[in-house]
Design an enzyme around this catalytic site. Structure first.
Site, PDB file in Angstrom:
ATOM      1  N   HIS A  70       0.840  -1.192   0.000  1.00 13.27           N
ATOM      2  CA  HIS A  70       0.000   0.000   0.000  1.00 13.27           C
ATOM      3  C   HIS A  70       0.882   1.252   0.000  1.00 13.27           C
ATOM      4  O   HIS A  70       2.109   1.155  -0.069  1.00 13.27           O
ATOM      5  CB  HIS A  70      -1.018  -0.015   1.141  1.00 13.27           C
ATOM      6  CG  HIS A  70      -0.427  -0.079   2.522  1.00 13.27           C
ATOM      7  ND1 HIS A  70       0.445   0.864   3.008  1.00 13.27           N
ATOM      8  CD2 HIS A  70      -0.590  -0.999   3.522  1.00 13.27           C
ATOM      9  CE1 HIS A  70       0.779   0.560   4.246  1.00 13.27           C
ATOM     10  NE2 HIS A  70       0.176  -0.591   4.584  1.00 13.27           N
TER      11      HIS A  70
ATOM     12  N   HIS B  93       3.895   1.465   2.449  1.00 12.31           N
ATOM     13  CA  HIS B  93       5.097   0.737   2.023  1.00 12.31           C
ATOM     14  C   HIS B  93       5.756   1.494   0.860  1.00 12.31           C
ATOM     15  O   HIS B  93       6.980   1.582   0.760  1.00 12.31           O
ATOM     16  CB  HIS B  93       4.759  -0.673   1.513  1.00 12.31           C
ATOM     17  CG  HIS B  93       3.940  -1.507   2.453  1.00 12.31           C
ATOM     18  ND1 HIS B  93       2.721  -2.027   2.108  1.00 12.31           N
ATOM     19  CD2 HIS B  93       4.183  -1.931   3.720  1.00 12.31           C
ATOM     20  CE1 HIS B  93       2.243  -2.730   3.120  1.00 12.31           C
ATOM     21  NE2 HIS B  93       3.110  -2.687   4.118  1.00 12.31           N
TER      22      HIS B  93
ATOM     23  N   CYS C 130       1.094  -9.865  20.781  1.00 12.16           N
ATOM     24  CA  CYS C 130       0.178  -9.447  19.712  1.00 12.16           C
ATOM     25  C   CYS C 130       0.713 -10.013  18.401  1.00 12.16           C
ATOM     26  O   CYS C 130       1.815  -9.653  17.971  1.00 12.16           O
ATOM     27  CB  CYS C 130       0.081  -7.923  19.629  1.00 12.16           C
ATOM     28  SG  CYS C 130      -0.835  -7.404  18.160  1.00 12.16           S
TER      29      CYS C 130
ATOM     30  N   CYS D 203       1.413  -7.383  15.679  1.00 10.04           N
ATOM     31  CA  CYS D 203       2.698  -6.673  15.836  1.00 10.04           C
ATOM     32  C   CYS D 203       3.863  -7.642  15.805  1.00 10.04           C
ATOM     33  O   CYS D 203       5.007  -7.226  15.653  1.00 10.04           O
ATOM     34  CB  CYS D 203       2.771  -5.940  17.171  1.00 10.04           C
ATOM     35  SG  CYS D 203       1.578  -4.646  17.395  1.00 10.04           S
TER      36      CYS D 203
ATOM     37  N   CYS E 227      -4.587  -4.217  21.784  1.00  6.93           N
ATOM     38  CA  CYS E 227      -3.451  -3.597  21.106  1.00  6.93           C
ATOM     39  C   CYS E 227      -3.991  -2.388  20.339  1.00  6.93           C
ATOM     40  O   CYS E 227      -4.928  -2.528  19.550  1.00  6.93           O
ATOM     41  CB  CYS E 227      -2.810  -4.594  20.134  1.00  6.93           C
ATOM     42  SG  CYS E 227      -1.795  -3.772  18.893  1.00  6.93           S
TER      43      CYS E 227
ATOM     44  N   HIS F 132      -3.878  -2.950  16.449  1.00  8.78           N
ATOM     45  CA  HIS F 132      -4.638  -4.019  15.795  1.00  8.78           C
ATOM     46  C   HIS F 132      -6.029  -4.230  16.392  1.00  8.78           C
ATOM     47  O   HIS F 132      -6.773  -5.081  15.917  1.00  8.78           O
ATOM     48  CB  HIS F 132      -3.826  -5.316  15.796  1.00  8.78           C
ATOM     49  CG  HIS F 132      -2.571  -5.183  14.994  1.00  8.78           C
ATOM     50  ND1 HIS F 132      -1.361  -4.828  15.545  1.00  8.78           N
ATOM     51  CD2 HIS F 132      -2.360  -5.289  13.654  1.00  8.78           C
ATOM     52  CE1 HIS F 132      -0.459  -4.737  14.583  1.00  8.78           C
ATOM     53  NE2 HIS F 132      -1.030  -5.004  13.429  1.00  8.78           N
TER      54      HIS F 132
ATOM     55  N   LYS G 271      -6.825   6.002   9.798  1.00  8.61           N
ATOM     56  CA  LYS G 271      -5.785   4.997   9.739  1.00  8.61           C
ATOM     57  C   LYS G 271      -6.040   4.108   8.514  1.00  8.61           C
ATOM     58  O   LYS G 271      -7.191   3.796   8.209  1.00  8.61           O
ATOM     59  CB  LYS G 271      -5.879   4.159  11.019  1.00  8.61           C
ATOM     60  CG  LYS G 271      -4.723   3.244  11.223  1.00  8.61           C
ATOM     61  CD  LYS G 271      -4.852   2.562  12.583  1.00  8.61           C
ATOM     62  CE  LYS G 271      -3.717   1.652  12.817  1.00  8.61           C
ATOM     63  NZ  LYS G 271      -3.558   0.418  12.302  1.00  8.61           N
TER      64      LYS G 271
ATOM     65  N   LYS H 121      -7.513  -2.488   6.089  1.00  5.34           N
ATOM     66  CA  LYS H 121      -8.282  -3.295   5.139  1.00  5.34           C
ATOM     67  C   LYS H 121      -9.767  -3.211   5.477  1.00  5.34           C
ATOM     68  O   LYS H 121     -10.606  -3.119   4.604  1.00  5.34           O
ATOM     69  CB  LYS H 121      -7.813  -4.751   5.224  1.00  5.34           C
ATOM     70  CG  LYS H 121      -6.617  -5.044   4.354  1.00  5.34           C
ATOM     71  CD  LYS H 121      -6.373  -6.536   4.307  1.00  5.34           C
ATOM     72  CE  LYS H 121      -4.966  -6.833   4.772  1.00  5.34           C
ATOM     73  NZ  LYS H 121      -4.663  -8.216   5.007  1.00  5.34           N
TER      74      LYS H 121
HETATM   75  N1  MSP Z   1       8.404  -6.996   8.607  1.00  5.43           N
HETATM   76  C1  MSP Z   1       8.595  -5.882   9.445  1.00  5.43           C
HETATM   77  C2  MSP Z   1       9.913  -5.196   9.154  1.00  5.43           C
HETATM   78  C3  MSP Z   1      11.116  -6.038   9.282  1.00  5.43           C
HETATM   79  S1  MSP Z   1      12.559  -5.187   8.814  1.00  5.43           S
HETATM   80  C4  MSP Z   1      13.784  -6.158   9.296  1.00  5.43           C
HETATM   81  C5  MSP Z   1       7.473  -4.896   9.244  1.00  5.43           C
HETATM   82  N2  MSP Z   1       6.811  -4.984   8.094  1.00  5.43           N
HETATM   83  S2  MSP Z   1       5.573  -4.068   7.654  1.00  5.43           S
HETATM   84  O1  MSP Z   1       5.084  -4.655   6.448  1.00  5.43           O
HETATM   85  O2  MSP Z   1       4.671  -3.892   8.711  1.00  5.43           O
HETATM   86  O3  MSP Z   1       6.233  -2.734   7.231  1.00  5.43           O
HETATM   87  C6  MSP Z   1       6.428  -1.691   8.119  1.00  5.43           C
HETATM   88  C7  MSP Z   1       6.967  -0.535   7.316  1.00  5.43           C
HETATM   89  O4  MSP Z   1       6.083  -0.233   6.224  1.00  5.43           O
HETATM   90  C8  MSP Z   1       7.044   0.745   8.105  1.00  5.43           C
HETATM   91  O5  MSP Z   1       8.195   0.837   8.894  1.00  5.43           O
HETATM   92  C9  MSP Z   1       7.043   1.732   6.972  1.00  5.43           C
HETATM   93  O6  MSP Z   1       8.294   1.705   6.360  1.00  5.43           O
HETATM   94  C10 MSP Z   1       6.000   1.161   6.035  1.00  5.43           C
HETATM   95  N3  MSP Z   1       4.641   1.569   6.398  1.00  5.43           N
HETATM   96  C11 MSP Z   1       3.591   0.731   6.589  1.00  5.43           C
HETATM   97  N4  MSP Z   1       2.485   1.459   6.852  1.00  5.43           N
HETATM   98  C12 MSP Z   1       2.772   2.766   6.846  1.00  5.43           C
HETATM   99  C13 MSP Z   1       2.031   3.951   7.029  1.00  5.43           C
HETATM  100  N5  MSP Z   1       0.742   3.949   7.282  1.00  5.43           N
HETATM  101  N6  MSP Z   1       2.716   5.120   6.944  1.00  5.43           N
HETATM  102  C14 MSP Z   1       4.048   5.170   6.673  1.00  5.43           C
HETATM  103  N7  MSP Z   1       4.762   4.075   6.501  1.00  5.43           N
HETATM  104  C15 MSP Z   1       4.176   2.847   6.599  1.00  5.43           C
HETATM  105  O7  MSP Z   1       7.270  -4.052  10.100  1.00  5.43           O
END
Ligand code: MSP
Length: 520
Positions: free
Chosen positions: A18, A21, A132, A135, A149, A152, A298, A301
């Site tokens: 999304h 990411h 969680c 998380c 949490c 979530h 926020k 999904k």
């Molecule tokens: N798998 C772990 C990371 C492991 S790294 C060794 C993880 N994955 S995640 O899919 O949840 O990705 C988190 C990252 O996605 C955040 O740190 C950020 O880079 C990005 N983001 C996910 N949602 C976001 C927002 N709503 N806003 C900004 N960045 C976001 O954590």
């Protein structure tokens, strides 16, 4: 040649890619492309995080085998990054053999290592806590809101189990020393203060294995347990650079680990402690940005408000999406994104700003068959002046901004140059000059075309396709274009890089087509 190793987090495959990411990945891509322009040897890594309870539960709910589920969803991230023109040098998946082998070898090494207090780095113990799955970590009572949490909206599971522990508590002092000395920088500074505060409160040892989770890498010395997904995931940064193979040159340490603020603790506390225990250098910078909401809510999904970067790129073009993400929210801050704001910026800044300027200048130049062959070196010396000073200033601002992760400010610097050119054309009524003063016309057109060349290079890390299209319009002869593309950073930044005899302008395709037409 200096090297630059930059990473994004590896994303959990239970989610679809999304806009959140995409933000981190585009930001990393901008820096990777910028450093490549500067002639550095860049290694840009991204990938997917595929083990743990969260992933296996998601696969199970869809009646899929975990690996089948991971294959499908990891491919979605790879596709999204292709569509967004992400220039990663590698894409790592934690289910790959190269990664599993590294994790096993490093965990074995960790088991044999000692803390600064001379105690074993790893020990066996029992843990009871609130876990969680969303998380993939234990939460403290204090973190819960109404027993749930906050991220979530689910109550965590009370888990009591036998685990292997990493003695994080013994690394407190050394970690503080490394942060204070700047050996590892945590950016922005406010995050560094938070991390220092957290360490000073006292660190608890952490469980690094899970007996109840089957979908993971087995602990090498205890096949009843799998390695905790976060420990597994962090090691990706080492697996991707062949850390075990001493015969190969690897580019560790990472220069920048980029992420949102949600996972700073893992990267700025647990990760450096693990690296110290393994006797590896520390990453130089942990840089984090804020969290985005969509239309004030926020992203989730269940709310159905998730913005898909692939759909957006198909509708507005990858460059427009990349531009919007980098321009809208100052890096480091939390912020809100929306399709409406994207469209507003598309029209005001891309269509009417950059697109219009390029079309205007190229059509002015093209109309008068602007190929001033007679316009040679002595003449060139007299050019520039005010506009040249603006270009130099703009590069200075741009570089300071990019060296400090201030992506929006780098773009502001370029857009100030665009406004300057617009008023330069209007103020000097350049369209009237061919009939009044040919020499002045040629001089001003040169200034504008040369400024467009600078703009094309400045936007290159942000909007690579648009940058190419602009250069192609200025230098229609493929040989001259090739020469331009081969320039090194200081050459491309120099004023006067467009050789008057080589300018052959052709009005090209519209850079940012009208949205009403596109939307049909
Ligand atoms: N798998 C772990 C990371 C492991 S790294 C060794 C993880 N994955 S995640 O899919 O949840 O990705 C988190 C990252 O996605 C955040 O740190 C950020 O880079 C990005 N983001 C996910 N949602 C976001 C927002 N709503 N806003 C900004 N960045 C976001 O954590």
């Amino acid at each position: 040649m200096s090297k630059f190793y930059i990473t994004t987090p590896i994303y959990y495959v239970n989610d679809q890619p999304h806009i959140g990411h995409a933000y981190t990945t585009v930001a990393a891509d901008v820096l990777a492309r910028y450093r490549r322009l500067k002639g550095e040897q860049v290694f840009f890594l991204t990938g997917t995080d595929e083990h743990g309870a969260k992933i296996s539960k998601s696969a199970e709910s869809l009646k899929k085998k975990p690996l089948e589920f991971c294959n499908e969803n990891s491919a979605k991230f790879q596709l999204a990054w292709d569509v967004l023109n992400i220039s990663n040098d590698d894409f790592i998946r934690t289910t790959e053999m190269r990664h599993q082998k590294t994790v096993e070898a490093l965990l074995t090494r960790l088991k044999d290592s000692e803390t600064p207090a001379g105690r074993p780095a790893i020990y066996e113990g029992e843990y009871q806590g609130l876990y969680c799955v969303g998380c993939e970590r234990y939460l403290t009572e204090k973190e819960l809101i109404n027993g749930k949490c906050p991220d979530h909206q689910k109550p965590p599971e009370l888990i009591k189990e036998k685990n292997w522990f990493f003695r994080l508590s013994d690394w407190q002092e050394l970690l503080l020393k490394k942060i204070k000395s700047g050996a590892i920088k945590i950016l922005p500074e406010t995050r560094e203060h938070e991390v220092v505060g957290l360490i000073k409160q006292g660190l608890e040892d952490i469980a690094i294995s899970r007996p109840s989770v089957k979908w993971g890498i087995p602990v090498p010395w205890d096949q009843e347990q799998t390695i905790y997904v976060w420990i597994d995931a962090l090691i990706n940064y080492l697996s991707a650079v062949n850390i075990l193979d001493e015969s190969k040159i690897n580019c560790w340490p990472a220069d920048v680990h980029l992420m949102a603020k949600d996972i700073v603790k893992f990267h700025a506390v647990i990760w450096p402690a693990l690296l110290l225990a393994l006797n590896f250098d520390l990453p130089k910078i942990i840089s984090s940005h804020g969290f985005f909401t969509i239309d004030g809510q926020k992203m989730s999904k269940s709310l159905g408000n998730v913005l898909d970067p692939v759909e957006l790129s198909q509708k507005y073009g990858a460059d427009a999406v990349r531009y919007y993400l980098m321009r809208e929210v100052p890096y480091g801050n939390d912020g809100d994104v929306s399709v409406q704001r994207l469209e507003e910026r598309y029209v005001a800044e891309l269509q009417k700003g950059l697109g219009n300027l390029v079309a205007r200048v190229c059509s002015l130049a093209g109309k008068e068959q602007f190929v001033p062959l007679e316009f040679q070196v002595e003449h060139k010396k007299k050019l520039g002046s005010e506009i040249q000073a603006k270009v130099v200033q703009s590069w200075e601002k741009y570089e300071i901004a990019l060296d400090n992760f201030a992506f929006h400010e780098a773009l502001v610097a370029s857009w100030e140059l665009i406004s300057f050119c617009d008023s330069y054309i209007t103020k000097n009524e350049i369209w009237k000059l061919p009939d009044l003063d040919q020499e002045e016309f040629v001089k001003m057109m040169y200034n504008l075309l040369e400024t467009l060349r600078h703009l094309a290079w400045q936007i290159n890390p942000f909007m690579p396709e648009t940058s190419d299209k602009i250069l192609k319009q200025l230098l229609t002869d493929p040989q001259h274009l090739e020469k331009e593309m081969a320039k090194n950073y200081s050459e491309l930044k120099n004023w006067g890089g467009l050789h008057p005899a080589e300018i052959k302008v052709k009005k090209g395709e519209i850079l940012f087509p009208s949205l009403t037409i596109q939307k049909i």
